[in-house]
Enzyme design. Structure first.
Site, PDB file in Angstrom:
ATOM      1  N   MET A  20      92.467  73.648  -7.167  1.00 57.61           N
ATOM      2  CA  MET A  20      93.911  73.540  -7.405  1.00 57.61           C
ATOM      3  C   MET A  20      94.258  72.880  -8.741  1.00 57.61           C
ATOM      4  O   MET A  20      95.086  71.958  -8.779  1.00 57.61           O
ATOM      5  CB  MET A  20      94.566  72.791  -6.242  1.00 57.61           C
ATOM      6  CG  MET A  20      94.447  73.538  -4.933  1.00 57.61           C
ATOM      7  SD  MET A  20      95.215  75.183  -5.045  1.00 57.61           S
ATOM      8  CE  MET A  20      95.104  75.704  -3.345  1.00 57.61           C
ATOM      9  N   ASN A  63      89.156  83.691 -10.356  1.00 48.76           N
ATOM     10  CA  ASN A  63      89.962  82.923  -9.400  1.00 48.76           C
ATOM     11  C   ASN A  63      90.438  83.850  -8.290  1.00 48.76           C
ATOM     12  O   ASN A  63      90.644  85.043  -8.518  1.00 48.76           O
ATOM     13  CB  ASN A  63      91.178  82.315 -10.118  1.00 48.76           C
ATOM     14  CG  ASN A  63      92.053  81.518  -9.189  1.00 48.76           C
ATOM     15  OD1 ASN A  63      91.552  80.731  -8.370  1.00 48.76           O
ATOM     16  ND2 ASN A  63      93.361  81.695  -9.266  1.00 48.76           N
ATOM     17  N   HIS A  70      93.597  84.338  -5.622  1.00 48.25           N
ATOM     18  CA  HIS A  70      94.984  83.887  -5.480  1.00 48.25           C
ATOM     19  C   HIS A  70      95.626  84.622  -4.307  1.00 48.25           C
ATOM     20  O   HIS A  70      95.490  85.846  -4.201  1.00 48.25           O
ATOM     21  CB  HIS A  70      95.749  84.158  -6.782  1.00 48.25           C
ATOM     22  CG  HIS A  70      97.158  83.671  -6.748  1.00 48.25           C
ATOM     23  ND1 HIS A  70      97.482  82.330  -6.850  1.00 48.25           N
ATOM     24  CD2 HIS A  70      98.329  84.324  -6.582  1.00 48.25           C
ATOM     25  CE1 HIS A  70      98.793  82.196  -6.765  1.00 48.25           C
ATOM     26  NE2 HIS A  70      99.325  83.391  -6.605  1.00 48.25           N
TER      27      HIS A  70
END
Ligand code: GAR
Length: 195
Positions: A85, A102, A104
């Protein structure tokens, strides 16, 4: 794999490696929080783990340099953010450009940032989903590798929608890592070609 908490996406990648779906291994798990449950998962699978708490460093560059040092010690070829985060800074990007992914929990470029499943519900979208993308200097802005769509149900709450999105995350993240490990991802501007 960089984490901040639960580490269920980390687990999905570990499992895919252990099953032989991905010809790679998780070399090291790094957390910015000492109490992240993902650290337990690493331990259970005999994966080295390290904790670096940003507050203990003089600035972000010094913090990230420490992370880079450990990643290099373990010969990491790909950095996976899995519920990490924080915004990746210049130092990590400079050392691993094009090699940081990443996951998401939204269909980017809609709903970047935090609490995005609730934001999607509140906005009234009919299709939510998940995205794996390469990381650039922005927040959830890098080239998109894979996406999965999740239809929103009339009775969905933030919890039920998040749970169904998470199921898809656990499928597309290992798939994206596999494609990377096989050298099948080519970044061309904003587009990621799967060869
Ligand atoms: C996942 O839903 C991931 O997509 C999200 O946090 C959760 C982490 O779960 N990441 C972000 O929101 C990043 N902006 P996990 O720790 O169980 O993998």
């Amino acid at each position: 794999v960089l984490i901040s908490g639960r580490g269920s996406n980390l687990q999905a990648v570990i499992d895919a490696c252990e099953k032989g779906d991905i010809t790679a291994r998780v070399a090291v798990v790094i957390s910015d929080k000492a109490d992240a449950y993902g650290l337990e998962r690493a331990k259970k699978h005999n994966i080295p783990a390290a904790v670096f708490e940003p507050g203990k460093f003089k600035d972000k560059n010094t913090y990230e340099l420490e992370i880079v040092k450990v990643l290099k010690q373990h010969h990491a070829g790909l950095v996976c953010l899995a519920g990490y985060m924080r915004i990746v800074g210049d130092v990590l990007l400079e050392h691993f450009r094009g090699k940081i992914m990443n996951i998401h929990p939204a269909l980017l470029p809609a709903f970047p940032g935090l609490h995005v499943q609730k934001a999607a519900l509140d906005h009234g979208v009919k299709i939510a989903g998940a995205t794996v993308h390469f990381v650039d200097e922005g927040c959830d802005t890098g080239p998109i590798i894979l996406q999965a769509a999740v239809p929103v149900r009339e009775d969905d709450t933030e919890e039920t929608l998040s749970a169904r999105i998470l199921e898809e995350e656990h499928k597309i993240y290992p798939r994206a890592v596999k494609l990377f490990a096989e050298g099948k991802l080519k970044i061309e501007g904003r587009r990621v070609r799967i060869t």
